[in-house]
Motif scaffolding. Structure first.
Motif, PDB file in Angstrom:
ATOM      1  N   LEU A 103      15.143  40.070  15.830  1.00 26.10           N
ATOM      2  CA  LEU A 103      15.426  39.048  16.842  1.00 26.10           C
ATOM      3  C   LEU A 103      14.910  39.428  18.222  1.00 26.10           C
ATOM      4  CD1 LEU A 103      19.055  37.967  15.918  1.00 26.10           C
ATOM      5  CD2 LEU A 103      16.946  36.663  15.627  1.00 26.10           C
ATOM      6  N   ALA A 104      14.796  40.753  18.470  1.00 21.86           N
ATOM      7  CA  ALA A 104      14.499  41.219  19.828  1.00 21.86           C
ATOM      8  C   ALA A 104      13.252  40.573  20.460  1.00 21.86           C
ATOM      9  CB  ALA A 104      14.385  42.733  19.847  1.00 21.86           C
ATOM     10  N   ALA A 145      11.748  37.732  20.051  1.00 21.36           N
ATOM     11  CA  ALA A 145      11.965  36.340  20.437  1.00 21.36           C
ATOM     12  C   ALA A 145      12.919  36.237  21.621  1.00 21.36           C
ATOM     13  CB  ALA A 145      12.509  35.551  19.248  1.00 21.36           C
ATOM     14  N   TYR A 146      14.013  37.011  21.576  1.00 21.62           N
ATOM     15  CA  TYR A 146      15.004  36.873  22.635  1.00 21.62           C
ATOM     16  C   TYR A 146      14.549  37.499  23.951  1.00 21.62           C
ATOM     17  CZ  TYR A 146      18.409  34.333  20.031  1.00 21.62           C
ATOM     18  OH  TYR A 146      19.037  33.328  19.359  1.00 21.62           O
ATOM     19  N   TRP A 155      11.493  37.626  24.896  1.00 22.91           N
ATOM     20  CA  TRP A 155      10.519  36.667  25.413  1.00 22.91           C
ATOM     21  C   TRP A 155      11.237  35.488  26.066  1.00 22.91           C
ATOM     22  CZ3 TRP A 155       6.038  35.845  27.261  1.00 22.91           C
ATOM     23  CH2 TRP A 155       5.512  34.558  27.326  1.00 22.91           C
ATOM     24  N   LEU A 156      12.258  34.969  25.367  1.00 25.76           N
ATOM     25  CA  LEU A 156      13.017  33.840  25.916  1.00 25.76           C
ATOM     26  C   LEU A 156      13.657  34.221  27.253  1.00 25.76           C
ATOM     27  CD1 LEU A 156      14.876  32.134  22.944  1.00 25.76           C
ATOM     28  CD2 LEU A 156      13.160  31.154  24.462  1.00 25.76           C
ATOM     29  N   THR A 157      14.208  35.444  27.283  1.00 22.97           N
ATOM     30  CA  THR A 157      14.862  35.884  28.517  1.00 22.97           C
ATOM     31  C   THR A 157      13.855  35.937  29.658  1.00 22.97           C
ATOM     32  OG1 THR A 157      16.223  37.253  27.116  1.00 22.97           O
ATOM     33  CG2 THR A 157      16.369  37.654  29.482  1.00 22.97           C
TER      34      THR A 157
END
Lengths: 288, 347
Positions: free
Chosen positions: A19-20, A22-23, A25-27
């Protein structure tokens, strides 16, 4: 049997590792800039170049209180609603045909045609529409060449032109999400309906539509949200009729260096869009 | 061999003499003179400095780029209406013109322009100036329009163009209602005039490219425009347009070249600015591409008799009607924008 704790810990680490990216990047790409904008929207001035600034609610008072911005918000939401409606009306049956009616070979070609707009630059698409919709343009020429009719006036620089350009740009979202959820419907259900005498239309309305509603609703949300803030299509295709909240927000950033007010207008729009989605979610559920 | 090397040797000697080769970064509108390939190449050959360009699409974007990237640029083009603001924000530095060969030939009234000399020192070297008036398609008019009232002519409903710029819209409406662009007293008259204009518009334009496209396709028969751009539309695009300095007056602007506060290549930047105000550069720019009017009197005098800038801007009566746009406080700009948006939204 429960796995031993060490294994569970390893599994958790594996999940985190997956998950890291994607998250993170989103952050970095979404939440941080959004938080900065939210902060900006409570300031009196854009805090660059040694300007004096203070904390205020004034930007929101203007954004919500002045009739100009309330009216533009109403128009932007109406535009988004209209574009979404057309995307659903055109895209849903198309998704049904793609998923269930035609054979796999022709499906490939039709799919290509559907997603082709995604592969071309948005600006190129808009300018092609400008050429098509212009008075004495390609459409007029074709109609006048093939029929005895005479075309008067021009669609370009009207609200209709904006709707046409936006529907074309966002239609693939509804077709793709609709296709996915219709593909998941078992063929046996459709055959049962057909064997009981339902026409294709009736099958679509009574069996396919209720079952694929969640997918299409997701697609509709994907259309509604960006269209509510659209500024490029309205500006180029709408001309003088192309003033919506999106173009006004753009002006605040580019024309008058009023980032706080632009940010406040953006968050008002975001809140309105979320409210529309929140209200329509139970309706979608009830319709099933 | 020796003959081929000679210019290189000269260039190297020149470069060595001018404190070494530097890379100067120039911030300007795209396609606005400084980034002409032939000019940059000639400058690089002559001085050994290399030139890199970055562009902006609005004055606000230019200011934002200066504010957020201190030290990133060595030369920046600033409309004189913004020079004071840039100087007061500490974005640009005073320019010592000693050693710049062409500075003495600048028109005295432009070299001493109050805005370019904000804070008591020269902050922008006057480069080119021009007029915002209007241009029309000469095939569509039997008699040449001379007044701004052409935009309110009922016969031209739906066929006129106006720039999507609140400040310019308000200033033109001020001229059309007999007011000064720098001191607008009757805003209600401006609003009424613009309100009456809206149904007349075909659409709004925002770039030179838009303008040429709308004019070529017949969407516009008359539209507000910049003098230098009208020149380019004729030379480069073969459009049958004529530029008019309206009898009610026109909006004048003066563009200066400035050096940002954080520049580390001040000498090279000055050499580049000197190159840009040189008559040789200007004559070629105007001849091949089409340029606004030069602030250098020698350069202006070097143009041929048939040059657009000679004919249109060489007329003293027309010059009288031009009012140079002064600085506009940000608060006022925002007011104008809101007014313009209300009108566009039909409220």
């Amino acid at each position: 049997m429960r796995p031993p704790p060490s294994l569970r810990a390893r599994e958790a680490r594996g999940t985190a590792a997956l998950l890291a990216p994607a998250y993170l990047w989103l952050t970095a790409a979404v939440f941080v800039p959004l938080a900065v904008m939210l902060g900006l929207s409570f300031l009196t001035e854009t805090p660059f170049g040694g300007r004096d600034w203070a904390v205020t609610l004034g930007q929101y008072e203007d954004a919500l209180g002045k009739p100009l911005y309330r009216e533009l918000l109403r128009r932007s939401l109406l535009l988004a609603g209209e574009v979404t409606l057309w995307c659903v009306v055109i895209g849903w049956p198309a998704a049904f045909v793609l998923a269930k009616v035609i054979g796999p070979r022709r499906r490939g070609a039709l799919f290509l045609l559907t997603i082709l707009p995604f592969w071309s630059n948005g600006l190129v698409r808009v300018f092609s529409w400008a050429i098509l919709l212009r008075g004495a343009g390609v459409i007029d020429w074709a109609v006048e060449g093939l029929t005895p009719l005479e075309v008067e006036g021009s669609l370009l620089f009207t609200r209709e032109a904006v709707v046409i350009g936006l529907v074309h740009a966002y239609l693939p979202y509804v077709v793709l999400t609709g296709y996915l959820s219709i593909s998941a419907i078992g063929d046996d259900l459709l055959e049962a309906a057909r064997s009981l005498g339902a026409s294709r239309w009736l099958v679509f309305l009574r069996v396919v539509a209720p079952l694929s509603l969640p997918g299409v609703a997701a697609g509709a949300a994907l259309v509604f949200v960006p269209v509510a803030g659209a500024f490029m299509e309205p500006r180029i295709l709408g001309g003088r009729e192309g003033t919506f909240l999106g173009t006004v927000i753009e002006d605040q950033f580019t024309a008058v260096f009023n980032w706080p007010f632009g940010a406040a207008l953006s968050f008002v729009l975001l809140a309105a869009v979320l409210a529309v989605l929140a209200v329509s979610a139970p309706a979608v559920r009830a319709a099933r | 061999m020796t003959r081929r090397l000679a210019p290189v040797a000269v260039a190297l000697a020149f470069a060595a003499g001018s404190a070494g080769a530097a890379e100067i970064r120039v911030l300007n509108w795209k396609g606005y003179g400084t980034d002409e390939t032939w000019a940059v190449e000639a400058f690089e050959r002559s001085t050994g400095h290399t030139v890199v360009h970055d562009h902006f699409n609005s004055e606000q974007e230019m200011l934002t780029k200066l504010r957020t990237n201190p030290g990133a640029y060595d030369v920046v083009l600033i409309n004189s209406a913004y020079t004071r603001q840039a100087a007061e924000e500490g974005l640009i530095q005073p320019i010592d013109t000693a050693g710049m060969r062409n500075v003495d030939d600048l028109a005295p009234d432009m070299a001493t322009n109050e805005e370019l000399n904000a804070n008591g020192a020269l902050h922008g070297v006057p480069w080119v100036w021009g007029v915002t008036g209007f241009a029309y398609d000469r095939r569509e008019f039997e008699e040449a329009p001379t007044s701004l009232e052409v935009f309110w002519d009922p016969a031209l409903k739906g066929r006129v163009g106006w720039r999507d710029d609140a400040l310019e819209a308000v200033q033109f409406a001020a001229l059309a209602t007999g007011q000064s662009i720098n001191d607008i007293e009757d805003m209600q008259a401006v609003r009424d005039k613009l309100q009456a204009l809206m149904p007349q518009l075909a659409t709004l334009w925002s770039s030179e490219n838009d303008w040429n496209r709308f004019m070529a396709s017949g969407d516009f028969v008359v539209a507000t425009y910049w003098s230098g751009s009208a020149n380019r539309s004729r030379t480069n695009f073969g459009l049958p347009v004529e530029f008019v300095v309206p009898e009610e007056g026109a909006i004048g602007w003066l563009d200066g070249l400035s050096i940002p506060a954080g520049s580390e290549n001040v000498e090279a930047a000055k050499a580049f600015i000197d190159w840009m105000i040189d008559p040789r550069f200007y004559v070629q720019w105007d001849g091949e591409v089409g340029a606004p009017a030069s602030a250098n009197l020698e350069a202006a005098a070097a143009l041929g008799d048939q040059a657009f800038n000679r004919i249109v801007l060489g007329n003293p009566e027309a010059i009288e009607r031009i009012e140079i746009m002064g600085p506009v406080p940000e608060e006022t700009r925002r007011e104008y924008l809101e007014l313009w948006q209300e009108l566009k939204a039909g409220l």
